[in-house]
Design a protein around this motif. Sequence first.
Motif, PDB file in Angstrom:
ATOM      1  N   MET A   1      22.759  -8.152  -8.960  1.00 50.81           N
ATOM      2  CA  MET A   1      21.511  -8.618  -8.168  1.00 50.81           C
ATOM      3  C   MET A   1      20.340  -7.939  -8.787  1.00 50.81           C
ATOM      4  SD  MET A   1      19.905  -6.719  -4.575  1.00 50.81           S
ATOM      5  CE  MET A   1      21.032  -4.874  -5.238  1.00 50.81           C
ATOM      6  N   SER A   2      19.339  -8.762  -8.941  1.00 48.29           N
ATOM      7  CA  SER A   2      18.409  -8.563 -10.969  1.00 48.29           C
ATOM      8  C   SER A   2      17.005  -7.575  -9.733  1.00 48.29           C
ATOM      9  CB  SER A   2      17.955 -10.056 -10.774  1.00 48.29           C
ATOM     10  OG  SER A   2      17.148  -9.802 -11.305  1.00 48.29           O
ATOM     11  N   SER A   3      16.680  -6.500 -10.714  1.00 51.01           N
ATOM     12  CA  SER A   3      15.645  -5.631 -10.308  1.00 51.01           C
ATOM     13  C   SER A   3      14.616  -6.361  -9.957  1.00 51.01           C
ATOM     14  CB  SER A   3      15.798  -4.431 -10.721  1.00 51.01           C
ATOM     15  OG  SER A   3      15.535  -5.480 -12.317  1.00 51.01           O
ATOM     16  N   LYS A   4      14.674  -7.383 -10.967  1.00 50.07           N
ATOM     17  CA  LYS A   4      13.503  -8.482 -10.735  1.00 50.07           C
ATOM     18  C   LYS A   4      12.794  -8.995  -9.560  1.00 50.07           C
ATOM     19  CE  LYS A   4      13.591  -9.217 -15.400  1.00 50.07           C
ATOM     20  NZ  LYS A   4      13.904 -10.852 -16.571  1.00 50.07           N
ATOM     21  N   SER A   5      13.953  -9.261  -8.974  1.00 50.16           N
ATOM     22  CA  SER A   5      13.887 -10.059  -7.157  1.00 50.16           C
ATOM     23  C   SER A   5      13.517  -8.667  -6.524  1.00 50.16           C
ATOM     24  CB  SER A   5      15.195 -10.862  -6.754  1.00 50.16           C
ATOM     25  OG  SER A   5      16.280  -9.762  -6.672  1.00 50.16           O
ATOM     26  N   LEU A   6      13.756  -7.622  -6.758  1.00 46.12           N
ATOM     27  CA  LEU A   6      13.021  -6.636  -5.778  1.00 46.12           C
ATOM     28  C   LEU A   6      11.636  -5.942  -6.257  1.00 46.12           C
ATOM     29  CD1 LEU A   6      16.216  -4.066  -6.338  1.00 46.12           C
ATOM     30  CD2 LEU A   6      15.503  -6.336  -4.255  1.00 46.12           C
ATOM     31  N   ARG A   7      10.528  -6.836  -5.112  1.00 49.16           N
ATOM     32  CA  ARG A   7       9.460  -5.843  -5.155  1.00 49.16           C
ATOM     33  C   ARG A   7       8.779  -5.032  -5.252  1.00 49.16           C
ATOM     34  NH1 ARG A   7       7.431 -10.204  -0.437  1.00 49.16           N
ATOM     35  NH2 ARG A   7       9.665  -8.989   0.287  1.00 49.16           N
ATOM     36  N   ASP A   8       8.595  -4.100  -5.612  1.00 47.41           N
ATOM     37  CA  ASP A   8       8.197  -2.415  -5.642  1.00 47.41           C
ATOM     38  C   ASP A   8       8.023  -1.635  -4.226  1.00 47.41           C
ATOM     39  OD1 ASP A   8       8.365  -2.170  -8.979  1.00 47.41           O
ATOM     40  OD2 ASP A   8       6.363  -2.103  -8.367  1.00 47.41           O
ATOM     41  N   ASN A   9       8.857  -1.468  -3.588  1.00 50.66           N
ATOM     42  CA  ASN A   9       8.401  -0.238  -2.504  1.00 50.66           C
ATOM     43  C   ASN A   9       8.231  -1.639  -1.371  1.00 50.66           C
ATOM     44  OD1 ASN A   9       7.895   1.552  -3.628  1.00 50.66           O
ATOM     45  ND2 ASN A   9       5.873   1.573  -3.584  1.00 50.66           N
ATOM     46  N   PHE A  10       9.290  -2.656  -1.551  1.00 50.62           N
ATOM     47  CA  PHE A  10       9.122  -3.857  -0.660  1.00 50.62           C
ATOM     48  C   PHE A  10       9.810  -2.963   0.902  1.00 50.62           C
ATOM     49  CE2 PHE A  10      13.748  -3.745  -2.073  1.00 50.62           C
ATOM     50  CZ  PHE A  10      14.362  -3.526  -0.975  1.00 50.62           C
ATOM     51  N   TRP A  11      10.664  -2.217   0.887  1.00 48.69           N
ATOM     52  CA  TRP A  11      11.218  -1.672   2.358  1.00 48.69           C
ATOM     53  C   TRP A  11      10.385  -0.946   2.902  1.00 48.69           C
ATOM     54  CZ3 TRP A  11      11.912   0.580  -2.772  1.00 48.69           C
ATOM     55  CH2 TRP A  11      11.629   2.323  -3.406  1.00 48.69           C
ATOM     56  N   HIS A  12       9.007  -0.201   2.100  1.00 46.49           N
ATOM     57  CA  HIS A  12       8.370   0.441   3.199  1.00 46.49           C
ATOM     58  C   HIS A  12       6.601  -0.528   3.320  1.00 46.49           C
ATOM     59  CE1 HIS A  12       5.325   3.172   4.214  1.00 46.49           C
ATOM     60  NE2 HIS A  12       4.381   2.596   3.142  1.00 46.49           N
ATOM     61  N   LEU A  13       6.825  -2.043   2.473  1.00 47.94           N
ATOM     62  CA  LEU A  13       5.408  -2.907   2.843  1.00 47.94           C
ATOM     63  C   LEU A  13       5.955  -4.246   3.877  1.00 47.94           C
ATOM     64  CD1 LEU A  13       3.871  -2.204  -1.327  1.00 47.94           C
ATOM     65  CD2 LEU A  13       3.575  -1.241   0.717  1.00 47.94           C
ATOM     66  N   TYR A  14       6.517  -4.094   3.509  1.00 47.23           N
ATOM     67  CA  TYR A  14       7.131  -5.348   4.317  1.00 47.23           C
ATOM     68  C   TYR A  14       8.001  -5.574   5.410  1.00 47.23           C
ATOM     69  CZ  TYR A  14       5.233  -6.724  -0.828  1.00 47.23           C
ATOM     70  OH  TYR A  14       4.665  -7.556  -1.237  1.00 47.23           O
ATOM     71  N   PRO A  15       7.597  -6.207   6.321  1.00 49.02           N
ATOM     72  CA  PRO A  15       8.620  -6.008   7.352  1.00 49.02           C
ATOM     73  C   PRO A  15      10.176  -6.902   7.115  1.00 49.02           C
ATOM     74  CG  PRO A  15       6.492  -8.138   7.653  1.00 49.02           C
ATOM     75  CD  PRO A  15       6.979  -7.093   6.232  1.00 49.02           C
TER      76      PRO A  15
END
Length: 151
Positions: A1-15
Amino acid sequence: MSSKSLRDNFWHLYPLKALNDAEWEALCDGCGLCCLHKLQDDETDEIYYTKVACKLLDCSTCQCTNYPKRKQLVPDCLQLDLYHLKHAQHWLPETCAYKRRYHGKTLPDWHPLITQDKNSVHKAGASACDFAISENNIRGDLEDYLLTNYD
């Protein structure tokens, strides 16, 4: 899994429904509790966890030994997605990031996404690593391996 495909704070910002595949997978804290066999009381529907883990779980790391082929090797393995999550609330632990986010809660402070340490779940004592036993190594009935507390 590439960290590029992970948006910053995705777990907090997105449903949950807005997460990409890499983010969905990264949300898992690696506790292994979902891989434990559970028993359900026929009268009360209450769920009881056992110490017995799926034969594919490496009990020392709480990682699946054949994650890509788990459904083929263990047909009743539940591949957690948004649909299954909605219907699996009763058997997921309260610490589960998927369950917590589904209910609008934050991740625990020890979650690897927050600590940037993939072992933080184990260090916090929130995983099955200290007690899980492979189903290949048990004798007797699952009732003999009930847990009194899993969180």
